[in-house]
Design a protein around this motif. Structure first.
Motif, PDB file in Angstrom:
ATOM      1  N   ILE A   1      32.967 -40.896 -45.314  1.00 50.64           N
ATOM      2  CA  ILE A   1      32.825 -39.865 -44.283  1.00 50.64           C
ATOM      3  C   ILE A   1      32.942 -40.530 -42.926  1.00 50.64           C
ATOM      4  O   ILE A   1      32.347 -41.578 -42.680  1.00 50.64           O
ATOM      5  CB  ILE A   1      31.475 -39.133 -44.429  1.00 50.64           C
ATOM      6  N   SER A   2      33.726 -39.935 -42.038  1.00 48.27           N
ATOM      7  CA  SER A   2      33.920 -40.484 -40.696  1.00 48.27           C
ATOM      8  C   SER A   2      32.595 -40.570 -39.952  1.00 48.27           C
ATOM      9  O   SER A   2      31.717 -39.723 -40.129  1.00 48.27           O
ATOM     10  CB  SER A   2      34.876 -39.607 -39.888  1.00 48.27           C
ATOM     11  N   ARG A   3      32.459 -41.580 -39.128  1.00 47.38           N
ATOM     12  CA  ARG A   3      31.242 -41.766 -38.342  1.00 47.38           C
ATOM     13  C   ARG A   3      31.070 -40.621 -37.339  1.00 47.38           C
ATOM     14  O   ARG A   3      30.001 -40.050 -37.200  1.00 47.38           O
ATOM     15  CB  ARG A   3      31.299 -43.107 -37.599  1.00 47.38           C
ATOM     16  N   ASP A   4      32.127 -40.295 -36.640  1.00 47.69           N
ATOM     17  CA  ASP A   4      32.059 -39.288 -35.580  1.00 47.69           C
ATOM     18  C   ASP A   4      32.829 -38.032 -35.965  1.00 47.69           C
ATOM     19  O   ASP A   4      34.057 -38.041 -36.011  1.00 47.69           O
ATOM     20  CB  ASP A   4      32.619 -39.847 -34.276  1.00 47.69           C
ATOM     21  N   GLU A   5      32.103 -36.974 -36.247  1.00 49.41           N
ATOM     22  CA  GLU A   5      32.642 -35.624 -36.440  1.00 49.41           C
ATOM     23  C   GLU A   5      33.734 -35.553 -37.509  1.00 49.41           C
ATOM     24  O   GLU A   5      34.879 -35.212 -37.233  1.00 49.41           O
ATOM     25  CB  GLU A   5      33.136 -35.053 -35.115  1.00 49.41           C
ATOM     26  N   HIS A   6      33.359 -35.880 -38.729  1.00 48.41           N
ATOM     27  CA  HIS A   6      34.265 -35.712 -39.869  1.00 48.41           C
ATOM     28  C   HIS A   6      34.695 -34.247 -39.953  1.00 48.41           C
ATOM     29  O   HIS A   6      35.855 -33.927 -40.136  1.00 48.41           O
ATOM     30  CB  HIS A   6      33.560 -36.142 -41.155  1.00 48.41           C
ATOM     31  N   ALA A   7      33.704 -33.365 -39.811  1.00 47.96           N
ATOM     32  CA  ALA A   7      33.940 -31.917 -39.800  1.00 47.96           C
ATOM     33  C   ALA A   7      32.810 -31.281 -38.990  1.00 47.96           C
ATOM     34  O   ALA A   7      31.845 -31.947 -38.624  1.00 47.96           O
ATOM     35  CB  ALA A   7      33.968 -31.363 -41.218  1.00 47.96           C
ATOM     36  N   THR A   8      32.936 -29.992 -38.736  1.00 51.76           N
ATOM     37  CA  THR A   8      31.925 -29.253 -37.987  1.00 51.76           C
ATOM     38  C   THR A   8      31.688 -27.918 -38.659  1.00 51.76           C
ATOM     39  O   THR A   8      32.642 -27.282 -39.110  1.00 51.76           O
ATOM     40  CB  THR A   8      32.385 -29.033 -36.526  1.00 51.76           C
ATOM     41  N   ILE A   9      30.435 -27.508 -38.731  1.00 51.62           N
ATOM     42  CA  ILE A   9      30.117 -26.154 -39.159  1.00 51.62           C
ATOM     43  C   ILE A   9      29.708 -25.388 -37.909  1.00 51.62           C
ATOM     44  O   ILE A   9      28.833 -25.822 -37.161  1.00 51.62           O
ATOM     45  CB  ILE A   9      29.007 -26.130 -40.217  1.00 51.62           C
ATOM     46  N   VAL A  10      30.367 -24.268 -37.688  1.00 54.64           N
ATOM     47  CA  VAL A  10      30.120 -23.448 -36.505  1.00 54.64           C
ATOM     48  C   VAL A  10      29.459 -22.146 -36.951  1.00 54.64           C
ATOM     49  O   VAL A  10      29.939 -21.483 -37.878  1.00 54.64           O
ATOM     50  CB  VAL A  10      31.436 -23.140 -35.752  1.00 54.64           C
ATOM     51  N   TYR A  11      28.352 -21.811 -36.286  1.00 55.57           N
ATOM     52  CA  TYR A  11      27.696 -20.520 -36.518  1.00 55.57           C
ATOM     53  C   TYR A  11      27.977 -19.625 -35.330  1.00 55.57           C
ATOM     54  O   TYR A  11      27.658 -19.964 -34.192  1.00 55.57           O
ATOM     55  CB  TYR A  11      26.186 -20.710 -36.691  1.00 55.57           C
ATOM     56  N   GLU A  12      28.606 -18.497 -35.610  1.00 54.35           N
ATOM     57  CA  GLU A  12      28.909 -17.509 -34.574  1.00 54.35           C
ATOM     58  C   GLU A  12      27.851 -16.421 -34.706  1.00 54.35           C
ATOM     59  O   GLU A  12      27.847 -15.662 -35.672  1.00 54.35           O
ATOM     60  CB  GLU A  12      30.331 -16.972 -34.790  1.00 54.35           C
ATOM     61  N   ASP A  13      26.907 -16.377 -33.759  1.00 50.64           N
ATOM     62  CA  ASP A  13      25.729 -15.535 -33.911  1.00 50.64           C
ATOM     63  C   ASP A  13      25.966 -14.044 -33.722  1.00 50.64           C
ATOM     64  O   ASP A  13      25.195 -13.231 -34.227  1.00 50.64           O
ATOM     65  CB  ASP A  13      24.590 -16.022 -33.018  1.00 50.64           C
ATOM     66  N   HIS A  14      27.010 -13.638 -33.057  1.00 49.86           N
ATOM     67  CA  HIS A  14      27.238 -12.204 -32.838  1.00 49.86           C
ATOM     68  C   HIS A  14      27.503 -11.468 -34.152  1.00 49.86           C
ATOM     69  O   HIS A  14      27.067 -10.338 -34.330  1.00 49.86           O
ATOM     70  CB  HIS A  14      28.394 -11.966 -31.868  1.00 49.86           C
ATOM     71  N   ASN A  15      28.246 -12.109 -35.046  1.00 47.89           N
ATOM     72  CA  ASN A  15      28.579 -11.493 -36.335  1.00 47.89           C
ATOM     73  C   ASN A  15      27.931 -12.208 -37.510  1.00 47.89           C
ATOM     74  O   ASN A  15      28.246 -11.897 -38.663  1.00 47.89           O
ATOM     75  CB  ASN A  15      30.091 -11.461 -36.531  1.00 47.89           C
TER      76      ASN A  15
END
Length: 90
Positions: free
Chosen positions: A22-36
């Motif tokens: 796994i990459s040290r810096d930001e392999h992936a990102t999970i984004v939560y969009e709170d409006h929906n």
């Protein structure tokens, strides 16, 4: 809410230190969009990110129970926030 960066680095929001694939810096990102109350997996610097056994696109909508594979690690996505339960800032 917002971006939750995944990687081996201590400054990541989701810290996975033991998988050197796994990459040290930001392999992936999970984004939560709170409006929906929606979650998205964003493939970033990771060499290999799979969603349900298939290569992850740049942006992928996440559903309860989705399997995320990064490096040599497997994860099951279980959201805390739902339409009935939202994350509230203090």
């Amino acid at each position: 809410h917002g971006k939750n960066r995944i990687g081996r680095g201590l400054d990541m929001d989701i810290y996975i230190p033991d998988d050197r694939a796994i990459s040290r810096d930001e392999h992936a990102t999970i984004v939560y969009e709170d409006h929906n109350s929606e979650f998205f997996l964003v493939n970033c610097k990771g060499n290999s990110t799979l969603l349900n056994g298939k290569p992850a696109e740049e942006v992928n909508r996440l559903e309860y129970g989705d399997r995320i594979t990064m490096g040599k690690s497997d994860f099951v996505f279980i959201p805390f926030c739902t339409e009935d339960r939202k994350w509230e800032e203090e």
